[in-house]
Design a protein around this motif. Structure first.
Motif, PDB file in Angstrom:
ATOM      1  N   MET A   1       0.916  -1.079   0.071  1.00  0.00           N
ATOM      2  CA  MET A   1       0.067   0.167  -0.061  1.00  0.00           C
ATOM      3  C   MET A   1       0.866   1.178   0.074  1.00  0.00           C
ATOM      4  O   MET A   1       1.853   1.529   0.754  1.00  0.00           O
ATOM      5  CB  MET A   1      -0.850   0.056   1.248  1.00  0.00           C
ATOM      6  CG  MET A   1      -2.034  -0.941   1.474  1.00  0.00           C
ATOM      7  SD  MET A   1      -3.233  -0.755  -0.107  1.00  0.00           S
ATOM      8  CE  MET A   1      -3.790   1.030   0.557  1.00  0.00           C
ATOM      9  N   PRO A   2       0.720   2.351  -0.753  1.00  0.00           N
ATOM     10  CA  PRO A   2       1.439   3.625  -0.868  1.00  0.00           C
ATOM     11  C   PRO A   2       1.344   4.181   0.688  1.00  0.00           C
ATOM     12  O   PRO A   2       0.259   4.148   1.141  1.00  0.00           O
ATOM     13  CB  PRO A   2       0.895   4.430  -1.887  1.00  0.00           C
ATOM     14  CG  PRO A   2       0.105   3.164  -3.003  1.00  0.00           C
ATOM     15  CD  PRO A   2      -0.351   2.049  -1.970  1.00  0.00           C
ATOM     16  N   THR A   3       2.055   4.789   0.873  1.00  0.00           N
ATOM     17  CA  THR A   3       2.191   5.579   2.204  1.00  0.00           C
ATOM     18  C   THR A   3       1.396   6.863   2.027  1.00  0.00           C
ATOM     19  O   THR A   3       1.247   7.504   0.918  1.00  0.00           O
ATOM     20  CB  THR A   3       3.629   6.295   2.681  1.00  0.00           C
ATOM     21  OG1 THR A   3       4.667   5.119   2.776  1.00  0.00           O
ATOM     22  CG2 THR A   3       3.445   7.055   3.769  1.00  0.00           C
ATOM     23  N   VAL A   4       0.294   6.857   2.829  1.00  0.00           N
ATOM     24  CA  VAL A   4      -0.712   8.179   2.825  1.00  0.00           C
ATOM     25  C   VAL A   4      -0.009   9.489   2.945  1.00  0.00           C
ATOM     26  O   VAL A   4       0.856   9.707   3.987  1.00  0.00           O
ATOM     27  CB  VAL A   4      -1.761   7.918   3.922  1.00  0.00           C
ATOM     28  CG1 VAL A   4      -2.675   8.958   4.046  1.00  0.00           C
ATOM     29  CG2 VAL A   4      -2.655   6.963   3.516  1.00  0.00           C
ATOM     30  N   ARG A   5      -0.439  10.505   2.362  1.00  0.00           N
ATOM     31  CA  ARG A   5       0.203  11.736   2.234  1.00  0.00           C
ATOM     32  C   ARG A   5      -0.712  12.816   2.254  1.00  0.00           C
ATOM     33  O   ARG A   5      -1.517  12.918   1.083  1.00  0.00           O
ATOM     34  CB  ARG A   5       1.398  11.990   1.397  1.00  0.00           C
ATOM     35  CG  ARG A   5       1.900  13.477   1.369  1.00  0.00           C
ATOM     36  CD  ARG A   5       3.363  13.533   0.685  1.00  0.00           C
ATOM     37  NE  ARG A   5       3.951  14.788   1.084  1.00  0.00           N
ATOM     38  CZ  ARG A   5       4.179  15.725   0.068  1.00  0.00           C
ATOM     39  NH1 ARG A   5       3.792  15.622  -0.994  1.00  0.00           N
ATOM     40  NH2 ARG A   5       4.542  16.859   0.413  1.00  0.00           N
ATOM     41  N   LEU A   6      -1.260  13.421   3.340  1.00  0.00           N
ATOM     42  CA  LEU A   6      -2.425  14.503   3.294  1.00  0.00           C
ATOM     43  C   LEU A   6      -1.825  15.956   3.258  1.00  0.00           C
ATOM     44  O   LEU A   6      -0.729  15.960   3.906  1.00  0.00           O
ATOM     45  CB  LEU A   6      -3.411  14.126   4.389  1.00  0.00           C
ATOM     46  CG  LEU A   6      -3.933  12.902   4.457  1.00  0.00           C
ATOM     47  CD1 LEU A   6      -5.240  12.686   5.518  1.00  0.00           C
ATOM     48  CD2 LEU A   6      -4.713  12.613   2.812  1.00  0.00           C
ATOM     49  N   PRO A   7      -2.422  16.821   3.025  1.00  0.00           N
ATOM     50  CA  PRO A   7      -2.051  18.197   3.196  1.00  0.00           C
ATOM     51  C   PRO A   7      -1.934  18.521   4.715  1.00  0.00           C
ATOM     52  O   PRO A   7      -2.644  17.754   5.316  1.00  0.00           O
ATOM     53  CB  PRO A   7      -2.959  18.942   2.438  1.00  0.00           C
ATOM     54  CG  PRO A   7      -3.655  18.167   1.449  1.00  0.00           C
ATOM     55  CD  PRO A   7      -3.667  16.767   2.006  1.00  0.00           C
ATOM     56  N   ASP A   8      -1.187  19.529   4.904  1.00  0.00           N
ATOM     57  CA  ASP A   8      -1.169  19.978   6.395  1.00  0.00           C
ATOM     58  C   ASP A   8      -2.774  20.498   6.553  1.00  0.00           C
ATOM     59  O   ASP A   8      -3.469  21.094   5.881  1.00  0.00           O
ATOM     60  CB  ASP A   8      -0.104  20.990   6.751  1.00  0.00           C
ATOM     61  CG  ASP A   8       1.408  20.174   6.684  1.00  0.00           C
ATOM     62  OD1 ASP A   8       1.414  19.128   6.932  1.00  0.00           O
ATOM     63  OD2 ASP A   8       2.170  20.923   6.357  1.00  0.00           O
ATOM     64  N   GLY A   9      -2.783  20.688   8.021  1.00  0.00           N
ATOM     65  CA  GLY A   9      -3.973  21.408   8.385  1.00  0.00           C
ATOM     66  C   GLY A   9      -3.943  22.017   9.772  1.00  0.00           C
ATOM     67  O   GLY A   9      -2.911  21.601  10.460  1.00  0.00           O
ATOM     68  N   PRO A  10      -4.898  22.657  10.438  1.00  0.00           N
ATOM     69  CA  PRO A  10      -4.799  23.083  11.786  1.00  0.00           C
ATOM     70  C   PRO A  10      -4.897  21.752  12.918  1.00  0.00           C
ATOM     71  O   PRO A  10      -5.477  20.755  12.478  1.00  0.00           O
ATOM     72  CB  PRO A  10      -6.321  23.804  11.889  1.00  0.00           C
ATOM     73  CG  PRO A  10      -7.156  23.312  10.933  1.00  0.00           C
ATOM     74  CD  PRO A  10      -6.290  22.771   9.502  1.00  0.00           C
ATOM     75  N   ALA A  11      -4.473  22.127  13.875  1.00  0.00           N
ATOM     76  CA  ALA A  11      -4.147  21.065  15.047  1.00  0.00           C
ATOM     77  C   ALA A  11      -5.225  21.212  16.084  1.00  0.00           C
ATOM     78  O   ALA A  11      -5.190  20.591  17.072  1.00  0.00           O
ATOM     79  CB  ALA A  11      -2.840  21.242  15.705  1.00  0.00           C
ATOM     80  N   THR A  12      -6.114  22.081  15.967  1.00  0.00           N
ATOM     81  CA  THR A  12      -7.266  22.347  16.962  1.00  0.00           C
ATOM     82  C   THR A  12      -8.128  21.047  16.851  1.00  0.00           C
ATOM     83  O   THR A  12      -8.254  20.424  16.114  1.00  0.00           O
ATOM     84  CB  THR A  12      -8.031  23.514  16.659  1.00  0.00           C
ATOM     85  OG1 THR A  12      -8.458  23.709  15.293  1.00  0.00           O
ATOM     86  CG2 THR A  12      -7.287  24.905  16.827  1.00  0.00           C
ATOM     87  N   PRO A  13      -8.983  20.899  17.845  1.00  0.00           N
ATOM     88  CA  PRO A  13      -9.746  19.643  17.911  1.00  0.00           C
ATOM     89  C   PRO A  13     -10.892  19.831  16.922  1.00  0.00           C
ATOM     90  O   PRO A  13     -11.243  21.015  16.228  1.00  0.00           O
ATOM     91  CB  PRO A  13     -10.589  20.042  19.555  1.00  0.00           C
ATOM     92  CG  PRO A  13      -9.516  20.812  20.214  1.00  0.00           C
ATOM     93  CD  PRO A  13      -8.990  21.575  19.083  1.00  0.00           C
ATOM     94  N   PRO A  14     -11.083  18.653  16.451  1.00  0.00           N
ATOM     95  CA  PRO A  14     -12.334  18.645  15.188  1.00  0.00           C
ATOM     96  C   PRO A  14     -13.519  19.649  15.446  1.00  0.00           C
ATOM     97  O   PRO A  14     -13.881  20.022  14.540  1.00  0.00           O
ATOM     98  CB  PRO A  14     -12.402  17.116  14.931  1.00  0.00           C
ATOM     99  CG  PRO A  14     -11.217  16.480  15.508  1.00  0.00           C
ATOM    100  CD  PRO A  14     -10.900  17.353  16.734  1.00  0.00           C
TER     101      PRO A  14
END
Length: 448
Positions: A1-14
């Motif tokens: 399986m390819p390694t998942v790579r997502l864009p960065d985003g805020p670290a605040t609670p969902p």
């Protein structure tokens, strides 16, 4: 399986991210775009963890990907419009249904609908007060609702009148429920889901009656309304659409086919009153029988004030390589129409209202996307464009629209659509008595 790579985003609670979006989506996304760039990961109401895209190359790749790789999301409007709606269907079923529904809204049939649109516009505008400020959006809603009802069902009658009262209520409740996840048993028989269910049940009863009338019509082959065409349409194997699928698709056309168009027309009035030179040129062009600037103006209104500001897809494959990112199965991907239309490389001085940017220029398929894109692009886009053009032409011909130096109307989030907070306020003066229309029971007083 390819390694998942997502864009960065805020670290605040969902939950904090979702509440921030609900409080001001455009403001939040623009701030995220400035911080993280043209793609970021954020937690959204109803959709959960979502990758938001604003890069035209990545958006094109998403829209042109195979339906085996990426397609419809789980939390879609099919929950309200029904399992037979284009919003709910996927893959081959979606393709087959779309093929049946395309003919009524393209080609020569659009020309046949122009007179209907002008008739409804003239009729509704006969009630407009002269020299007194009023909100135009409700008036535009009545025009577009009457137009789509007549296009879908043809002749008027008691059922037509009841649908005119029922559909706005149904749309309002469904829009609110689609924006925020509400438990279906909340407040029992008095809750919003109970109201929606009641409205939907009555809608189905009315449509069932109209189908009975149409199937009993010996001259159904001569009718050009959408219902008659649906009843006569056949899939490739020769089978007809089911009654339930017809009801679902008609509801899709009726709801999606009037509110967004009316809201864009209200935004058009809001923009033109604040740009008097564009307004002056539009009047001169209309008087001369031209249309190029008018078409460009409507394109620009939809760019700077998109009524629907995002569209969503879901990864169906085990993984999807999308430009810089490797997305996992079940990942929701949001295309931000708002951020794409803000792109300075695509639209220099993007925050400026400038219809001349589209004079003699066709907008890019993957850069101007108020109707969405790919195989799920709005099927009624051509119809809506024609309708807006005819209504604006009628307004410019019959009325003088007063400019204003008032501040821009704020954007109000109405469940799904982004509407002008003051409903596109206007001051008009009748230019002539070219089309006197008597007031009848379809005319509703304009609230001043």
């Amino acid at each position: 399986m390819p390694t998942v790579r997502l864009p960065d985003g805020p670290a605040t609670p969902p939950i904090a991210q979702s509440l921030e979006i609900l409080a001001g989506r455009t403001r939040t996304w623009r701030r995220m775009h400035a911080r993280f760039g043209s793609a970021f990961t954020i937690h959204m109401p109803r959709f959960g963890r979502s990758v938001v895209l604003a890069d035209p190359t990545e958006i094109k790749a998403l829209f042109t990907a195979s339906t085996d790789i990426v397609d419809n999301i789980d939390a879609n409007l099919g929950e309200f419009l029904g399992p037979g709606s284009l919003f709910a269907l996927e893959g081959e079923q979606h393709r087959k249904q779309r093929k049946l529904l395309t003919p009524p809204f393209h080609g020569r049939r659009l020309t046949a609908y122009e007179a209907l649109v002008e008739e409804e516009a003239v009729h509704e505008m006969a009630s407009w007060p002269s020299g007194t400020e009023f909100s135009t959006m409700d008036s535009m809603m009545r025009i577009t609702l009457n137009v789509i009802l007549r296009a879908v069902f043809g002749a008027e009658g008691d059922e037509f009148k009841e649908l005119r009262e029922l559909l706005p209520k149904l749309v309002l409740v469904a829009s609110a429920l689609s924006a925020v996840s509400v438990p279906k048993r909340l407040f029992g028989r008095l809750g919003p889901w109970a109201r929606f269910t009641s409205y939907r049940r009555r809608y189905d009863e009315i449509v069932d009656q109209l189908i009975d009338y149409a199937t009993a019509d010996e001259r159904i082959e001569d009718r050009d309304d959408v219902l008659a065409m649906m009843l006569q349409a056949r899939y490739d194997d020769g089978s007809p659409m089911s009654r339930s699928d017809i009801a679902d698709e008609l509801l899709t056309l009726l709801t999606a086919g009037h509110e967004t168009t009316a809201t864009t027309l209200a935004w058009t009035i809001e923009r033109l009153r604040r740009h008097p030179e564009v307004l002056r040129r539009l009047v001169a062009e209309a008087d001369a029988g031209g249309s190029e600037l008018r078409a460009a103006t409507l394109l620009e209104v939809q760019r700077v004030r998109p009524v629907i500001d995002f569209t969503v897809r879901k990864v169906l494959a085990e993984s999807m390589q999308l430009g810089r990112w490797t997305l996992p199965k079940d990942q929701n991907v949001v295309v931000s129409i708002r951020l794409l239309h803000d792109n300075e490389e695509l639209f220099p001085n993007a925050r400026t209202f400038d219809p001349d940017r589209f004079v003699g220029v066709r907008p890019g398929t993957f850069s101007w996307i108020p109707f969405g894109g790919g195989h799920r692009r709005c099927i009624g886009a051509a119809f809506a464009t024609m309708e807006m053009n005819v209504v604006l032409r009628t307004l410019l011909r019959d009325f003088t629209l007063e400019p204003t130096d008032a501040r821009d109307e704020r954007t109000h989030f109405r469940g799904i659509a982004l509407v002008p907070a003051e409903k596109g306020r206007a001051v008009v003066h009748r230019r002539s008595a070219l089309h006197p229309i008597p007031i009848d029971d379809r005319t509703t007083e304009v609230t001043v």
